[in-house]
Design an enzyme around this catalytic site. Structure first.
Site, PDB file in Angstrom:
ATOM      1  N   TYR A 170       0.835  -1.201   0.000  1.00  0.00           N
ATOM      2  CA  TYR A 170       0.000   0.000   0.000  1.00  0.00           C
ATOM      3  C   TYR A 170       0.872   1.255   0.000  1.00  0.00           C
ATOM      4  O   TYR A 170       0.644   2.191  -0.770  1.00  0.00           O
ATOM      5  CB  TYR A 170      -0.907  -0.011   1.226  1.00  0.00           C
ATOM      6  CG  TYR A 170      -1.941   1.083   1.258  1.00  0.00           C
ATOM      7  CD1 TYR A 170      -3.079   1.018   0.450  1.00  0.00           C
ATOM      8  CD2 TYR A 170      -1.798   2.175   2.104  1.00  0.00           C
ATOM      9  CE1 TYR A 170      -4.039   2.009   0.491  1.00  0.00           C
ATOM     10  CE2 TYR A 170      -2.760   3.174   2.149  1.00  0.00           C
ATOM     11  CZ  TYR A 170      -3.877   3.089   1.340  1.00  0.00           C
ATOM     12  OH  TYR A 170      -4.825   4.082   1.374  1.00  0.00           O
ATOM     13  N   LYS A 174       1.053   4.152  -2.967  1.00  0.00           N
ATOM     14  CA  LYS A 174       0.698   5.549  -2.729  1.00  0.00           C
ATOM     15  C   LYS A 174       1.892   6.480  -2.913  1.00  0.00           C
ATOM     16  O   LYS A 174       1.749   7.601  -3.404  1.00  0.00           O
ATOM     17  CB  LYS A 174       0.089   5.704  -1.336  1.00  0.00           C
ATOM     18  CG  LYS A 174      -1.255   4.987  -1.171  1.00  0.00           C
ATOM     19  CD  LYS A 174      -2.259   5.446  -2.218  1.00  0.00           C
ATOM     20  CE  LYS A 174      -3.654   4.876  -1.976  1.00  0.00           C
ATOM     21  NZ  LYS A 174      -4.632   5.332  -2.997  1.00  0.00           N
TER      22      LYS A 174
END
Length: 264
Positions: A170, A174
């Protein structure tokens, strides 16, 4: 159905400035994306919404039926480049242009020790959060460049800039979105396309509830200087600021909306 004039006048400038523009919101089926889509619909924009769930889009369409402007739902998975291209083509056929893209589509982190993260779990997150964001930017950028400009708002996270254990995929996705934003902003600035990034902290949504209810989530909540997680509507103003003419001299930036979490 148009809002009464007195109600339109009461909308924030950034919402009123979206009236009559063509806006594409991905990940509009639930949570933060749904709230932003509703605000765009309230502004009177011509709105394209995408999500993987046709059922979620149907209920969203019903909610937006009393708002001004046209709404067109398109079921699509942003990790599918061909599906994204088809949505962009249909937007162009319907309205001839695209003024704003809000790239909200994303999936939650796989909370697991990095040495145990599977290949499949890694690719699931990267394919949606990073590759999907790029596919949407690419197709939106083509339309905007052809029509003299536009505004793209990508969505990162506080985990794009601050490391947290067990969120390797994740965080990588990002962080990649933030650098993608900067690269496209520099490349497309001379053709009138602004590209910015919104980085939310912890907001109360169906996607984040399981994590916030965990022991790690409790530590995160305790560390937020404002003393609480964000509510969905608190992200809307920031998103529409970046999307609208209110931020006409802003490009290549990441706006953190996190209750002060990354400031400490």
């Amino acid at each position: 159905m148009m809002l009464p004039a007195d109600q339109v006048d009461q909308l924030p400038f950034w919402e009123r400035s979206l009236a009559d523009k063509v806006v594409w919101v991905t990940g509009a089926g639930r949570g933060l994306g749904r709230a932003i889509a509703a605000a765009v619909g309230r502004s009177g924009a011509r709105l394209a919404v995408t999500a993987r769930s046709a059922e979620q889009l149907a209920t969203l369409g019903a909610e937006l039926s009393d708002y001004p402007g046209e709404v067109r739902p398109f079921t699509a998975d942003v990790s599918d480049a061909a599906a994204v291209r088809e949505v962009a083509e249909r937007i162009a056929e319907e309205w001839g242009t695209l003024d704003v893209l809000v790239n909200m589509a994303g999936i939650s982190p796989t909370v697991v020790r990095s040495e145990n993260l599977s290949d499949a779990a890694w690719h699931d997150v990267i394919d949606v959060n990073l590759s999907g964001t790029f596919y949407c930017c690419r197709e939106a950028g083509r339309l905007m460049i052809a029509n003299g400009g536009g505004s793209i708002v990508n969505v990162s996270s506080v985990h794009g800039s601050v490391g947290v254990p067990r969120m390797c995929a994740y965080a990588a996705s990002k962080g990649g979105v933030e650098m993608l934003t900067k690269a496209l902003a520099v490349e497309w600035a001379d053709r009138g396309v602004r590209v910015n990034c919104l980085a939310p902290g912890y907001f109360r949504t169906a996607m984040t509830e399981p994590y916030l209810a965990s022991s790690q989530g409790a530590k995160v909540r305790a560390a937020i200087p404002l003393g609480r997680v964000g509510e969905t509507e608190e992200l809307v103003g920031a998103a529409l600021f970046l999307a609208s003419d209110a931020s006409s001299y802003v490009t290549g930036t990441t706006l953190l909306v996190d209750g002060g979490w990354t400031a400490q």
